[in-house]
Structure formats: C-alpha cells, structure tokens
Design an enzyme around this catalytic site. Structure first.
Site, short mmCIF file in Angstrom:
data_model
loop_
_atom_site.label_atom_id
_atom_site.label_comp_id
_atom_site.label_asym_id
_atom_site.label_seq_id
_atom_site.Cartn_x
_atom_site.Cartn_y
_atom_site.Cartn_z
N TYR A 30 0.84 -1.20 0.00
CA TYR A 30 0.00 0.00 0.00
C TYR A 30 0.88 1.26 0.00
O TYR A 30 0.64 2.19 -0.77
CB TYR A 30 -0.90 -0.02 1.24
CG TYR A 30 -1.74 1.22 1.42
CD1 TYR A 30 -2.82 1.49 0.58
CD2 TYR A 30 -1.46 2.12 2.45
CE1 TYR A 30 -3.59 2.63 0.75
CE2 TYR A 30 -2.24 3.25 2.63
CZ TYR A 30 -3.30 3.50 1.79
OH TYR A 30 -4.06 4.63 1.96
N LYS A 81 1.09 4.33 -2.88
CA LYS A 81 0.85 5.76 -2.65
C LYS A 81 2.09 6.59 -3.00
O LYS A 81 1.99 7.71 -3.50
CB LYS A 81 0.40 6.01 -1.20
CG LYS A 81 -0.98 5.41 -0.88
CD LYS A 81 -2.11 6.02 -1.72
CE LYS A 81 -3.49 5.62 -1.20
NZ LYS A 81 -4.61 6.13 -2.02
N1 LIG Z 1 -8.95 6.00 6.03
C1 LIG Z 1 -7.69 6.37 6.18
O1 LIG Z 1 -7.17 6.43 7.31
C2 LIG Z 1 -6.87 6.81 4.98
C3 LIG Z 1 -5.62 7.38 5.22
C4 LIG Z 1 -4.86 7.82 4.13
C5 LIG Z 1 -5.36 7.68 2.86
N2 LIG Z 1 -6.57 7.12 2.65
C6 LIG Z 1 -7.06 7.01 1.28
O2 LIG Z 1 -8.29 7.69 1.17
C7 LIG Z 1 -9.07 7.12 0.12
C8 LIG Z 1 -10.48 6.84 0.63
O3 LIG Z 1 -10.37 5.97 1.73
P1 LIG Z 1 -11.56 5.69 2.76
O4 LIG Z 1 -10.94 5.73 4.11
O5 LIG Z 1 -12.73 6.53 2.46
O6 LIG Z 1 -11.85 4.16 2.40
P2 LIG Z 1 -13.18 3.27 2.35
O7 LIG Z 1 -14.19 3.78 3.32
O8 LIG Z 1 -12.69 1.86 2.47
O9 LIG Z 1 -13.72 3.55 0.87
C9 LIG Z 1 -12.96 3.13 -0.24
C10 LIG Z 1 -13.74 3.44 -1.50
O10 LIG Z 1 -12.94 3.01 -2.62
C11 LIG Z 1 -13.80 2.24 -3.45
N3 LIG Z 1 -13.09 1.29 -4.30
C12 LIG Z 1 -12.30 0.25 -3.94
N4 LIG Z 1 -11.89 -0.42 -5.04
C13 LIG Z 1 -12.44 0.21 -6.11
C14 LIG Z 1 -12.41 0.02 -7.51
N5 LIG Z 1 -11.74 -1.00 -8.06
N6 LIG Z 1 -13.09 0.88 -8.31
C15 LIG Z 1 -13.78 1.91 -7.78
N7 LIG Z 1 -13.88 2.14 -6.46
C16 LIG Z 1 -13.21 1.31 -5.64
C17 LIG Z 1 -14.74 1.53 -2.47
O11 LIG Z 1 -15.86 1.02 -3.18
P3 LIG Z 1 -16.71 -0.23 -2.62
O12 LIG Z 1 -17.76 0.35 -1.69
O13 LIG Z 1 -17.30 -0.82 -3.86
O14 LIG Z 1 -15.78 -1.14 -1.92
C18 LIG Z 1 -15.07 2.70 -1.56
O15 LIG Z 1 -16.04 3.54 -2.14
C19 LIG Z 1 -8.30 5.88 -0.35
O16 LIG Z 1 -7.55 6.21 -1.52
C20 LIG Z 1 -7.34 5.59 0.81
O17 LIG Z 1 -6.17 4.95 0.39
C21 LIG Z 1 -7.35 6.67 3.69
#
Ligand SMILES: NC(=O)c1ccc[n+]([C@@H]2O[C@H](COP(=O)([O-])OP(=O)(O)OC[C@H]3O[C@@H](n4cnc5c(N)ncnc54)[C@H](OP(=O)(O)O)[C@@H]3O)[C@@H](O)[C@H]2O)c1
Length: 239
Positions: free
Chosen positions: A162, A166
């Site tokens: 991961y 990034k």
């Molecule tokens: N949460 C954290 O602490 C954190 C920290 C740093 C960065 N981020 C980044 O922030 C972003 C959003 O994260 P989040 O925390 O909101 O995560 P989340 O709640 O797990 O949501 C992830 C989203 O990505 C979608 N997704 C996954 N695979 C996909 C694909 N092949 N095509 C289209 N959509 C897809 C999921 O869709 P489904 O509903 O269909 O699964 C969901 O809508 C990500 O890029 C993550 O790496 C998160």
C-alpha cells in the site's frame, strides 16, 4: 453560460468519497458519484439528493478500462474536477520480506494503475475546462521521507505494498503536474490523515470531515495555483 462546477469522485459510495460528494455538493458543485457497484452508488446518490445535493451515480470500477470509458460516455457536460479517491490496502501487516506479490499487485491495480487509467481517460475533459483540477488522495504512509525516519510511526508500519502504491501516486502527481505546467489544469496529492472510515479495519483518529478538509479546500479555493504539491490540513507533507 452555465457556471456549475462538475466534479467526478471515484469511490463515492462510502467513506471519504461520500463525504466529499456531500460537502462539495452542498457547496453547489454537481457531483458525478463514481462507484464500482452501481446499486451502492445509487443508494449513495439517493442519500445525497435527500440532503439537497445534485448528483448522479456513475458505474466506475477503476480497475476496468471499459467501465472507465463507459463512465466518460455518461458525462456529457464539462468536467472541472476529478478526485481520485478510490483506494484499497490488502497488506494485512505482512513484513516486506514476506508480503505476497498478489497483495502488492492488488494495491497497485486500484491505487496506482486504476488512478492513472481514470486520469488519462478524463484528462481531455479537464483540459477543456476553464480551470481543471485533479486531486489524488494519497497518504503520508507513502512518504519516503517519513517512512525512513525512525521517529515516526510510519517507519514501523507493515503495509509496504500500500505504501509503495501511494509513493507511486505521488510520483505520478509530480510528473503529470510538470507535463501540464503552463496549462490551467492543476494536479495535487493530499494526505487525509488517519481517518475513521472502514478502511484498513477502521479505528482512525480523525473524523471523515477532518479527513476531507484539505481536499475540499483544494476543490473550492477560488484561484488555485498550487500544482505538484503534497499537503494535508497542516500544510505541506514531505515526499
Ligand atoms: N482511512 C484512512 O485512514 C486513509 C488514510 C490515508 C489515505 N486514505 C485514502 O483515502 C481514500 C479513501 O479511503 P476511505 O478511508 O474513504 O476508504 P473506504 O471507506 O474503504 O472507501 C474506499 C472506497 O474506494 C472504493 N473502491 C475500492 N476499489 C475500487 C475500484 N476497483 N473501483 C472503484 N472504487 C473502488 C470503495 O468502493 P466499494 O464500496 O465498492 O468497496 C469505496 O467507495 C483511499 O484512496 C485511501 O487509500 C485513507
């Protein structure tokens, strides 16, 4: 002339993608809510509309080129903002020496190759906009500077697939920003922080509202000149 700002968000059915759709929609942007599962996208849009947001669900699996191209066909209006938000982490705390190539490939397929494919397909629309903006949701855990600093928690984190995906997103951000220098299209990477969504098993120390704050700022500031940056709500994040 229609001055509505049109915004496409990938992974908008839940988590930060949904929160971005809600907040930017309430600020008057028209939201194309991308989701790999159309039913979940439509359910999210019903909720957005109930909250007063103008939005439409667009099936968009970032790992499926045909799905991305079909999504573009659906977007007949101008596109001003692309938020590459969809992301996964499947490392499960395996050591870098043991992490399976399959897990690393899955991370890269969504977070890096998928992000690039979406960006390349939508770039012509963004170039045609008066001030196109691409915002890549990255992560501080992808920072080589922080990962190599033994005083940080990122140094010890076991998510090298991961983290590498990034770091690669950050490089794409810098390279595309350089390519687009002198054009009105900006490209920036954002670190949301550790956010309490279901991502990575949940348990983040920031609300989704705080997690999206920097992205909302970049998507709504009047005259955005930043490009090729990596930032969060506290300022610039080291590469
Ligand atoms: N949460 C954290 O602490 C954190 C920290 C740093 C960065 N981020 C980044 O922030 C972003 C959003 O994260 P989040 O925390 O909101 O995560 P989340 O709640 O797990 O949501 C992830 C989203 O990505 C979608 N997704 C996954 N695979 C996909 C694909 N092949 N095509 C289209 N959509 C897809 C999921 O869709 P489904 O509903 O269909 O699964 C969901 O809508 C990500 O890029 C993550 O790496 C998160």
């Amino acid at each position: 002339m229609d001055m509505t700002i049109n915004t496409l968000i990938t992974g908008a059915d839940r988590g930060m993608g949904y929160e971005l759709a809600l907040e930017l929609g309430l600020k008057g942007q028209y939201i194309y809510a991308g989701s790999r599962n159309l039913d979940r996208g439509q359910a999210a849009v019903a909720q957005l509309e109930a909250a007063g947001v103008q939005a439409q669900a667009v099936q968009l699996d970032v790992t499926n080129h045909e799905s991305i191209v079909n999504a573009k066909e659906r977007i007949t209006a101008n596109l001003d903002i692309l938020i590459n938000n969809a992301g996964i982490a499947v490392d499960h705390e395996a050591k870098p020496s043991e992490l399976s190539l399959d897990a690393i490939r899955q991370d890269f397929n969504v977070n890096y190759f998928g992000l690039i494919d979406v960006t390349q397909v939508f770039l012509p629309l963004l170039k045609a906009a008066p001030a196109g903006r691409i915002i890549n949701i990255s992560s501080a855990v992808g920072s080589l500077t922080l990962a190599s600093d033994a005083s940080t928690s990122i140094h010890k984190l076991q998510a090298s697939g991961y983290q590498a995906s990034k770091a690669a997103v950050n490089m794409f951000t810098v390279k595309l920003a350089a390519e687009l220098e002198g054009t009105p299209v900006t490209v920036n990477a954002v670190n949301p922080g550790w956010v309490d969504t279901s991502f990575g098993g949940g348990g983040g120390n920031r609300s989704v509202q705080v997690g999206v704050a920097r992205t909302v700022e970049l998507a709504t500031s009047d005259a955005l000149t930043d490009s090729g940056t990596f930032s969060d709500i506290d300022g610039i994040v080291p590469w």
